[in-house]
Design a protein around this motif. Structure first.
Motif, short mmCIF file in Angstrom:
data_model
loop_
_atom_site.label_atom_id
_atom_site.label_comp_id
_atom_site.label_asym_id
_atom_site.label_seq_id
_atom_site.Cartn_x
_atom_site.Cartn_y
_atom_site.Cartn_z
N ASN A 314 32.76 50.41 43.08
CA ASN A 314 31.69 49.67 43.49
C ASN A 314 31.94 48.35 43.34
OD1 ASN A 314 29.11 48.84 43.34
ND2 ASN A 314 28.32 50.29 41.55
N LEU A 315 32.09 48.04 44.62
CA LEU A 315 32.61 46.87 44.33
C LEU A 315 31.74 45.38 43.91
CD1 LEU A 315 35.31 45.58 45.80
CD2 LEU A 315 34.07 44.55 47.38
N GLU A 316 32.41 44.85 42.48
CA GLU A 316 31.90 43.79 41.80
C GLU A 316 31.82 42.41 42.41
OE1 GLU A 316 29.54 46.41 38.98
OE2 GLU A 316 31.05 45.13 37.90
N LEU A 320 38.79 44.12 46.46
CA LEU A 320 39.91 44.60 46.36
C LEU A 320 39.16 46.38 46.23
CD1 LEU A 320 42.94 42.93 44.64
CD2 LEU A 320 42.40 43.67 47.27
N LEU A 321 39.49 47.17 46.88
CA LEU A 321 38.38 48.68 47.06
C LEU A 321 39.41 49.91 46.16
CD1 LEU A 321 35.86 49.66 47.29
CD2 LEU A 321 36.74 51.12 49.32
N PHE A 322 39.23 50.39 45.48
CA PHE A 322 39.98 51.66 44.85
C PHE A 322 39.40 52.38 45.17
CE2 PHE A 322 42.45 53.01 40.67
CZ PHE A 322 43.79 52.55 41.17
N LEU A 323 40.09 53.90 45.96
CA LEU A 323 39.68 54.56 46.34
C LEU A 323 40.53 56.00 46.04
CD1 LEU A 323 37.68 56.00 49.41
CD2 LEU A 323 40.39 55.14 50.23
N ARG A 361 44.64 51.61 46.33
CA ARG A 361 43.69 50.22 46.47
C ARG A 361 43.82 49.39 47.74
NH1 ARG A 361 46.35 44.61 44.11
NH2 ARG A 361 46.73 44.05 46.17
N ILE A 362 42.56 48.89 48.93
CA ILE A 362 42.14 48.82 50.30
C ILE A 362 41.63 47.18 50.18
CG2 ILE A 362 41.32 49.59 51.70
CD1 ILE A 362 41.23 52.15 51.80
N ASN A 363 42.72 46.46 51.29
CA ASN A 363 42.15 44.78 50.83
C ASN A 363 41.38 45.03 52.09
OD1 ASN A 363 41.95 42.89 51.90
ND2 ASN A 363 43.76 42.32 51.42
#
Ligand code: PLP
Length: 384
Positions: A314-316, A320-323, A361-363
């Motif tokens: 849940n991007l706060e 950078l998103l962890f998928l 990890r996606i930018n």
């Protein structure tokens, strides 16, 4: 400025540059969404001021701008309601360099240094390379929402002599912006067990709309145990300049760092490399707000399209998103699977902690068009 206008004005095609992120594009049609820098250039006034400096041609010894500290302090006061004093601020050649300086100054070989994993790999690497020992406290994952494990942290503080807690706030890669209560609980434990806190806050300018970032030094009560690492390098994508701040309110601790810097010839500051930070803090407030909206919109698009199939953070804060590719991962590393099957380059989850090989990890600091392209190729390959 909305996402389309911002992208039209600031998106840069980096394929033919020396960009580290885009080096794979020379070998094929890859979509690079890995390393933490952005595909956007700064507000045009920044380049204009830097060009003036370069064109004028005076490259002799220089001071930093007279109002550098004022501009720095004002940025952090205005955006995060924290008051830094000029005397507290030291410089380093980047955030990782700051970690080295803190470890060398405030710990000895074999001292235990705590980190909260999964975590940006240089935290572990700097501890190991300086001959200190990593003590990891694993975060608790509740369906993509990661929290600190306070019971585990306290148990470790109680039974082992931990010297420093290297905190990452906002957290890379799990995108957490810690709540006031979480930080208070953590700092109270550190105070109780005499653990110094070094808080890396380089992602603190990219905060999603429903979140509030609280700098560690906003807690006056804990000033004597906290050192913070603060930079504009992630905020405005200034990594090439290697410019960062180490903020230490406690005089005794600060003098120790000053001594370290003196004997290691780390005292001087690159007066040119501080300018992009200075001009962005001076002119970049609106740009920063617009960029935050772009990242949020990109995240929403990614989330809306894929969260029913994949676990994700849940991007706060940060871009950078962890998928979690989970059952869809057909290699021993989800990053390899994405590269092979979708031509998307991401950071492997296992580089943040070995158990996360199904994660990547996606930018998201790129154009919405690139995010859409990524989503489409993920859907096409994994959800066919
Ligand atoms: C949390 C964190 N700290 C430090 C760094 C590296 O910063 P620098 O290039 O200034 O050493 C990064 C880069 O992604 C990061 O995410």
């Amino acid at each position: 400025m909305n996402n389309i206008q911002f992208t039209k004005k600031y998106y840069i095609n980096r394929k033919k540059t020396n960009s580290v992120k885009y080096q794979m594009c020379k070998k094929g049609d890859y979509l690079p969404m890995w390393i933490a820098d952005m595909d956007f250039k700064c507000d045009e006034r920044v380049a204009r001021e830097l060009s003036k400096y370069i064109e004028f041609g005076d490259y002799g010894y220089a001071n930093i701008p007279e109002d550098y500290y004022k501009v720095f302090i004002n940025w952090h006061k205005t955006r995060n309601n924290v008051t830094y004093k000029q005397d507290w601020i030291r410089f380093s050649y980047g955030a990782v360099d700051a970690m080295y300086q803190v470890l060398y100054t405030f710990s000895k070989p074999n001292d235990l240094i705590m980190i909260n994993t999964p975590l940006y790999p240089p935290f572990k690497a700097t501890i190991e390379q300086t001959g200190r020992k990593v003590l990891s406290s694993k975060m608790i994952n509740n369906n993509g929402y990661f929290t600190l494990d306070f019971n585990d942290i306290e148990r470790k503080f109680k039974t082992k002599k931990v010297k420093i807690l290297m905190l990452c706030s906002p957290h890379n890669p799990v995108g957490r912006v810690y709540k006031k209560g979480e930080l208070e609980t953590l700092f109270e434990l550190c105070k109780k067990y005499n653990v110094l806190v070094c808080s890396d806050e380089v992602h603190s300018d990219i905060i999603m709309p429903d979140q509030t970032f609280i700098p560690s030094l906003a807690f006056k009560k804990y000033h004597d145990i906290i050192i913070s690492i603060v930079a504009a390098s992630k905020s405005f994508s200034l990594a090439v300049f290697n410019h960062c701040h180490i903020i230490i309110p406690n005089e005794k601790l600060r003098n120790k760092l000053i001594k370290y810097q003196q004997i290691n010839h780390r005292y001087s500051l690159n007066a040119f490399c501080c300018l992009p930070t200075y001009y962005n803090y001076k002119y970049g407030a609106q740009w920063m707000d617009d960029l935050n909206n772009v990242v949020y919109e990109n995240y929403q698009y990614f989330y809306d399209n894929l969260h029913q199939h994949f676990e994700m953070t849940n991007l706060e804060g940060s871009y950078l998103l962890f998928l979690n590719l989970g059952k869809y991962n057909d290699e021993n590393s989800a990053a390899k699977s994405l590269e092979k099957n979708c031509k998307i380059i991401v950071n492997p989850g296992e580089s943040f902690d070995s158990q996360y090989n199904n994660w990547v990890r996606i930018n998201l600091a790129t154009s919405l068009a690139n995010v859409k392209k990524a989503v489409n190729s993920i859907k096409k390959y994994y959800l066919k």
